[in-house]
Design a protein around this motif. Structure first.
Motif, short mmCIF file in Angstrom:
data_model
loop_
_atom_site.label_atom_id
_atom_site.label_comp_id
_atom_site.label_asym_id
_atom_site.label_seq_id
_atom_site.Cartn_x
_atom_site.Cartn_y
_atom_site.Cartn_z
N ASN A 19 43.58 49.59 37.20
CA ASN A 19 42.34 48.95 37.77
C ASN A 19 41.28 49.19 37.19
OD1 ASN A 19 44.46 48.82 40.24
ND2 ASN A 19 43.67 50.86 40.74
N ASN A 78 46.50 46.15 36.55
CA ASN A 78 45.52 45.44 37.16
C ASN A 78 44.32 45.51 36.61
OD1 ASN A 78 44.42 43.97 39.43
ND2 ASN A 78 43.80 45.92 40.41
N GLY A 82 37.99 42.69 40.07
CA GLY A 82 36.56 42.77 40.51
C GLY A 82 35.80 41.47 40.06
N SER A 83 34.64 41.64 39.57
CA SER A 83 33.72 40.44 39.33
C SER A 83 34.33 39.51 38.50
CB SER A 83 32.39 41.09 38.77
OG SER A 83 31.55 40.26 38.12
N SER A 84 34.01 38.20 38.70
CA SER A 84 34.28 37.17 38.09
C SER A 84 33.64 36.86 36.60
CB SER A 84 33.75 35.87 38.69
OG SER A 84 32.85 35.33 38.85
N PHE A 104 49.83 43.92 34.27
CA PHE A 104 49.18 43.16 35.36
C PHE A 104 47.76 42.89 35.28
CE2 PHE A 104 47.82 42.72 39.99
CZ PHE A 104 48.97 42.24 40.52
N PHE A 105 47.35 41.59 35.47
CA PHE A 105 46.24 41.17 35.38
C PHE A 105 45.23 40.71 36.62
CE2 PHE A 105 47.40 40.79 30.80
CZ PHE A 105 46.40 41.31 30.35
N ASP A 107 43.31 37.78 38.68
CA ASP A 107 43.54 36.29 38.29
C ASP A 107 42.33 35.72 37.46
OD1 ASP A 107 46.03 35.94 39.64
OD2 ASP A 107 45.09 35.81 41.38
N ILE A 108 40.98 36.00 38.03
CA ILE A 108 39.80 35.43 37.62
C ILE A 108 39.68 35.82 36.15
CG2 ILE A 108 37.43 34.78 37.60
CD1 ILE A 108 37.57 35.37 40.77
N SER B 128 32.96 36.13 42.21
CA SER B 128 34.19 36.41 42.72
C SER B 128 33.90 36.20 44.37
CB SER B 128 34.66 37.73 42.67
OG SER B 128 33.68 38.73 42.79
N THR B 192 44.13 47.25 45.72
CA THR B 192 43.07 46.66 45.35
C THR B 192 43.59 45.29 44.34
OG1 THR B 192 40.98 46.77 43.74
CG2 THR B 192 42.90 47.99 43.15
N GLY B 193 44.80 45.52 44.05
CA GLY B 193 45.52 44.28 43.41
C GLY B 193 46.67 43.75 44.31
N THR B 196 46.78 39.89 44.43
CA THR B 196 46.55 39.17 43.25
C THR B 196 47.58 37.86 43.08
OG1 THR B 196 45.79 41.14 42.11
CG2 THR B 196 46.24 39.26 40.65
N ILE B 223 38.62 39.20 47.71
CA ILE B 223 38.74 39.39 46.33
C ILE B 223 39.07 40.69 45.99
CG2 ILE B 223 36.42 39.71 46.09
CD1 ILE B 223 38.75 38.09 43.32
N GLU B 224 38.65 41.89 46.95
CA GLU B 224 38.78 43.24 46.72
C GLU B 224 40.23 43.77 46.71
OE1 GLU B 224 36.25 43.93 45.09
OE2 GLU B 224 34.99 42.69 45.99
N GLY B 226 42.34 41.48 45.14
CA GLY B 226 42.85 40.80 44.34
C GLY B 226 43.10 39.17 44.70
N ALA B 227 42.92 38.91 45.90
CA ALA B 227 43.44 37.74 46.20
C ALA B 227 42.55 36.47 45.66
CB ALA B 227 43.09 37.36 47.96
N ASN B 292 37.42 52.20 43.53
CA ASN B 292 37.65 50.92 43.87
C ASN B 292 38.15 50.62 45.26
OD1 ASN B 292 40.79 50.61 44.74
ND2 ASN B 292 41.31 51.58 42.68
N ARG B 427 31.51 46.55 46.78
CA ARG B 427 32.29 47.42 45.60
C ARG B 427 31.79 48.58 45.26
NH1 ARG B 427 32.71 41.77 42.00
NH2 ARG B 427 34.67 41.42 43.00
#
Lengths: 199, 463
Positions: A19, A78, A82-84, A104-105, A107-108, B128, B192-193, B196, B223-224, B226-227, B292, B427
């Motif tokens: 994470n 992961n 978080g932030s984009s 695992f990554f 998406d953004i 995000s 948190t993921g 995703t 987004i928190e 992961g969506a 997180n 966050r």
């Protein structure tokens, strides 16, 4: 920056934390730049883990450990949540990494890496944990990332895995093309869509 | 393929790229000062103009100080970034709500409250928390700066189609439990993921019963986990919220839009790639204990044990060490230093009403520094119109000027190293609110309870 990508063979920098969010990759106070200065962002990659509060290097952090270097960052699952902020991808590229390997990554962040010609390689958790063990046992462990064949190989034991990437993005990476070139060339299709949708 | 998401996505497909992504038309691009300058720089280098400048709205929010906004920003680099946005908007002919503009505020608060965000739209922003806008029944998601440049250049984006997930929350939330608690509960359960790769639709009785402000809070936090984004089917509450808003359609256009919006729902036979179910009555006020947003628990609970598997153990322990907490201990009763009400998560009028309802007739604890920051000038005006500012003032709180404030330490509002903040933001990452800061995410009610008690307190005990 735009550059073509084929095969990379390199030692790795291991970061076995899960994470890892983009606030750690590049803290918000470094987002005030108005230009895409990769050296500036690279110098501040993992800033608050890399430096102590007094500004001195943190010898316990892997980027400051002389045993580990290379163009491949290997991180726990992961990665990039978080932030984009694309500044995170600029920092990774600016530091000199061309590949990030994880199980695992987010998406953004994954898209941001691809748009900066950094290749995110998704491997199985088992492959990842074994790779960490190999790197810690022998920091000279080499990994080959072969984009044309979509294959990653741990050269210390020959173990290899296929990785996914869509054909369009693979073509872009191998030929140094980006999405903006494509979209500008396709503006006639966009105008047609607008006419059909009264937009 | 007849989910709410599919309907909106499919209606915006310009073309499918062979063995690649979808070229998706974008109805609205929002830009703030932090993630846009390099996109404008790229446009200049390529010699491009914005393809549809009228669909782009810009406003500074991250760097803005929350007092003395009528004076120049003291931090020179922040000032330069804010001024760069103003210049870029002017050069490229874009809508711009600068500092002190009556329409300025946090972009994710302003979009819905002005009717710029509408059901059925595709919406992106280099941020995000763009997922917030999904509460209006839009497909809204955060993107990187290269993608911002794509949209500026073409009003389109190339994206792989995400999978779909429906999160069903049936039953009714208990007293003192809010949309924020619902979101933190879901994230704690899914991790948190956990979402995703998915675009989430929230459904069920407890979601329908949320106000529009509550829905915005819930979608904000998508987004928190992961969506890619989160959304809620528009209904009569949505339409009532939008009617008469400045940028919402009027007259015949409204009737035509309304007829279309009423079709925007997942059909009974819709198939999702994943469905999960929760019961709202299981949710208590939530608080996070780690670094997180998935590291959350009911406020009466104990911090869970350190996981046994090697891969997770190190990350979990590092997180507790950073927070100064031990596995197995309770957080209730622990003293804290700061309270922050605001951000795109909880900076809306309902959040101020909730905070005020707890502190009314009580007083801020002496050990607490409290920052109450409305999400926009419109929210601030509403606070004053309802007299909430007087209630808050009597209780020892003052209202600051709108902006992102202490959510992310890009302006003057930073939590000092080692200090604990009960924060309504989104966050709790290491250093998120300032280097060394320790963030406990919670609802406005829980933040208010901490503010008047000086320690972590179950807000239900003050109702």
């Amino acid at each position: 920056m735009k550059q073509s990508f084929h095969i990379i063979t390199s030692t790795c920098v291991p970061l076995p934390l899960e994470n890892i969010d983009t606030d750690q990759i590049i803290p918000a106070r470094f987002l005030k730049a108005t230009t895409r200065d990769e050296k500036f962002f690279g110098d501040n990659l993992f800033r608050d883990w890399r430096y102590r509060k007094d500004g001195s290097l943190n010898p316990d952090f892997v980027l400051n450990d002389a045993r580990f270097s290379g163009e491949i960052l290997v991180a726990g699952k992961n990665f990039g949540s978080g932030s984009s902020r694309e500044h995170a991808a600029w920092a990774i590229a600016g530091y000199g990494f061309r590949v990030v390997v994880s199980s695992f990554f987010a998406d953004i962040h994954k898209n941001n890496e691809l748009n900066n010609f950094v290749l995110p390689v998704v491997v199985s958790e088992d492959f990842l944990q074994e790779l960490f063990r190999c790197i810690f046992e022998n920091p000279d462990t080499q990994v080959e990332v072969n984009l044309p064949e979509q294959r990653i190989t741990n050269l210390s034991n020959g173990r290899s895995e296929h990785f996914d990437i869509n054909a369009y993005k693979k073509h872009c990476l191998m030929n140094g093309l980006d999405d903006i070139d494509f979209l500008v060339e396709n503006q006639d299709k966009t105008q047609l869509w607008e006419q059909q949708h009264n937009s | 393929m007849n989910t709410l998401f599919d309907k909106i996505w499919n209606a915006h497909v310009v073309q499918e790229v062979n063995e690649g992504p979808t070229q998706l038309y974008i109805d609205r691009l929002y830009c703030h000062e932090v993630t846009s300058p390099q996109a404008f720089e790229g446009m200049r280098q390529r010699g491009l103009k914005c393809f549809r400048p009228e669909k782009i709205f810009c406003m500074p929010d991250h760097n803005t100080p929350t007092e003395n906004q009528d004076k120049p920003i003291r931090d020179e680099v922040s000032r330069q970034q804010v001024e760069t946005l103003e210049k870029n908007a002017k050069d490229f002919g874009l809508n711009h709500f600068g500092l002190m503009h009556p329409k300025n505020g946090i972009i994710h608060v302003v979009g819905p409250e002005r009717g710029l965000t509408l059901p059925g739209m595709t919406i992106v922003c280099g941020d995000s928390h763009t997922s917030t806008h999904g509460a209006m029944g839009a497909v809204a998601f955060g993107i990187g700066t290269s993608e911002v440049e794509m949209v500026m250049a073409s009003q389109c984006i190339l994206q792989m189609r995400p999978k779909t997930m429906r999160i069903n929350i049936e039953g009714t939330l208990g007293k003192g439990v809010s949309a924020k608690d619902m979101a933190l509960y879901i994230i704690a359960r899914l991790t948190t993921g956990g979402a995703t790769g998915y675009f989430v639709e929230y459904a069920g009785q407890a979601v329908r019963e949320l106000s529009m402000e509550g829905r915005l809070t819930l979608c904000n936090l998508s987004i928190e986990m992961g969506a890619r984004g989160g959304m809620i089917a528009p209904d009569e509450k949505t339409f009532a919220y939008l009617k008469g808003k400045e940028y919402a359609p009027k007259g015949e256009d409204w009737e035509r839009a309304l007829a279309y919006w009423k079709t925007l729902k997942s059909e009974d036979d819709a198939v999702f790639d994943k469905e999960v179910y929760f019961d709202a009555s299981d949710i208590e006020p939530m608080i996070t204990y780690g670094t997180n947003p998935g590291m959350g628990m009911g406020i009466t609970q104990e911090i869970p044990a350190v996981p046994e598997d090697e891969a997770s153990r190190q990350s979990f322990q590092k997180s507790l060490d950073y927070m100064g907490f031990q596995a197995g201990e309770k957080l209730l009763g622990k003293p804290v230093d700061y309270v922050f009400l605001g951000a795109c998560t909880n900076g809306r009028i309902e959040d101020f009403r909730a905070f005020a309802s707890i502190v009314k007739g009580r007083h801020k604890a002496d050990n607490i520094v409290a920052w109450l920051v409305p999400g926009s000038w419109a929210v601030k005006q509403q606070i004053e119109a309802e007299g909430l500012d007087k209630i808050l003032k009597e209780a020892g709180f003052e209202i600051r000027q709108p902006g992102c404030s202490a959510c992310l330490a890009m302006n003057e509002d930073k939590i000092p190293a080692g200090k604990y903040a009960v924060s309504t933001s989104n966050r709790n990452f290491e250093g998120r609110q300032g280097p060394g800061s320790r963030t406990l995410l919670a609802s406005p009610q829980t933040a208010a309870a901490a503010a008047v008690c000086g320690r972590i307190t179950d807000p239900r005990s003050l109702l």
